[in-house]
Design an enzyme around this catalytic site. Structure first.
Site, short mmCIF file in Angstrom:
data_model
loop_
_atom_site.label_atom_id
_atom_site.label_comp_id
_atom_site.label_asym_id
_atom_site.label_seq_id
_atom_site.Cartn_x
_atom_site.Cartn_y
_atom_site.Cartn_z
CB THR A 127 -0.94 0.04 1.23
OG1 THR A 127 -1.82 1.16 1.09
CG2 THR A 127 -0.19 0.18 2.53
CB ALA A 128 1.14 4.18 -1.93
CB ILE A 152 0.84 7.84 4.80
CG1 ILE A 152 1.87 7.99 5.91
CG2 ILE A 152 -0.26 8.87 4.91
CD1 ILE A 152 2.74 9.21 5.78
CG ASP A 162 -9.48 -4.52 -1.63
OD1 ASP A 162 -8.90 -3.50 -2.07
OD2 ASP A 162 -10.62 -4.84 -1.98
CG PHE A 210 -7.55 6.68 6.25
CD1 PHE A 210 -7.20 6.03 7.42
CD2 PHE A 210 -7.83 5.91 5.12
CE1 PHE A 210 -7.13 4.65 7.47
CE2 PHE A 210 -7.75 4.51 5.16
CZ PHE A 210 -7.41 3.89 6.35
N GLY A 211 -10.26 8.42 4.86
CA GLY A 211 -11.34 7.79 4.09
C GLY A 211 -12.72 8.01 4.69
P1 IMP Z 1 -8.56 0.04 -0.24
O1 IMP Z 1 -9.01 -0.33 -1.62
O2 IMP Z 1 -8.35 -1.11 0.64
O3 IMP Z 1 -7.41 0.98 -0.21
O4 IMP Z 1 -9.73 0.84 0.47
C1 IMP Z 1 -10.92 1.20 -0.15
C2 IMP Z 1 -11.33 2.57 0.28
O5 IMP Z 1 -11.82 2.51 1.59
C3 IMP Z 1 -10.18 3.56 0.25
O6 IMP Z 1 -10.59 4.63 -0.52
C4 IMP Z 1 -9.93 3.93 1.66
O7 IMP Z 1 -9.72 5.31 1.84
C5 IMP Z 1 -11.19 3.49 2.39
N1 IMP Z 1 -10.77 2.84 3.63
C6 IMP Z 1 -10.03 1.72 3.77
N2 IMP Z 1 -9.81 1.46 5.08
C7 IMP Z 1 -10.42 2.44 5.76
C8 IMP Z 1 -10.51 2.75 7.15
O8 IMP Z 1 -9.99 2.07 8.04
N3 IMP Z 1 -11.20 3.85 7.44
C9 IMP Z 1 -11.79 4.65 6.52
N4 IMP Z 1 -11.73 4.43 5.22
C10 IMP Z 1 -11.04 3.33 4.84
#
Ligand code: IMP
Length: 199
Positions: free
Chosen positions: A9-10, A12, A69, A156-157
């Site tokens: 993962t990139a 942070i 993921d 985040f997210g």
């Molecule tokens: P990814 O494909 O696993 O990187 O995650 C899918 C999406 O869900 C990404 O856009 C992340 O920002 C969001 N995401 C993943 N894990 C979390 C979390 O623990 N909290 C909030 N958003 C998350």
């Protein structure tokens, strides 16, 4: 000396969470890479995406790799955005706008009561090392409520719109260590740690 574990993962924020969740390992990630490695995540399941990310990085560095993921599954929206959590709002990159757009979608579907706003956060962590014949996935899931507005400025997210069940606070109102007590990633990591202890 701690053993290395590479995380594909990139992000942070994810790297920081993994450092706390796997304290016995030296966490390396795509942030330690000079070149930009953008691994696609176009599969239909979290498991396939996580494994693909782990295998892609393993093919480059030839060391044990983990990849997660993750996604937010809103029950009233047939688990949307789910496995598409990272890309459904593309090309929008501003997380305040993405979260607002998701809240608007819930209003359009008249998901107003707490019962209608139930969701789960899912993480699947894959670990891969072809030489050592390691290929496993671990799933972590936590149920909670989608809040009616963005709350908190940590994390985040989707953290500002998700409050785990039996908690008033969103993940974005919690410190990393508090989120790590019961997050989807922490649950999957616990299973990963048990596996790592055995090998
Ligand atoms: P990814 O494909 O696993 O990187 O995650 C899918 C999406 O869900 C990404 O856009 C992340 O920002 C969001 N995401 C993943 N894990 C979390 C979390 O623990 N909290 C909030 N958003 C998350």
């Amino acid at each position: 000396m701690k053993k290395n574990i590479w995380v594909a993962t990139a992000n942070i924020n994810k790297v920081e969470e993994f450092k706390v969740l796997l304290p016995n390992y030296e966490i390396k990630s795509l942030l330690d890479f000079k070149e930009v490695l953008d691994i696609p995540e176009d599969f239909e399941t979290f498991e396939e995406n996580a494994l693909f990310k782990a295998q892609t990085l393993y093919d480059i560095i030839d060391e044990t790799v983990i990849a997660d993921d993750s996604g937010l599954c809103i029950f009233g929206l047939d688990n949307f955005p789910g496995v598409k959590s990272a890309r459904w709002a593309s090309p929008e990159k501003d997380w305040n706008k993405i979260n607002d757009k998701l809240l608007e979608k819930m209003l359009e579907h008249k998901l107003n009561s707490i019962d209608q706003r139930q969701a789960s956060f899912v993480t699947v962590i894959a670990i891969f090392n072809k030489k050592l014949n390691i290929k496993e996935v671990f799933r972590g899931e936590i149920q909670g409520t989608i809040l009616t507005k963005l709350t908190g400025n940590q994390g985040f997210g989707y953290d500002p719109i998700f409050a785990p069940s039996n908690h008033q606070n969103s993940f974005a109102q919690m410190s990393t260590s508090e989120k790590n007590k019961y997050s989807h990633r922490a649950i999957a990591c616990q299973k990963l740690r048990e596996f790592l202890d055995k090998i």
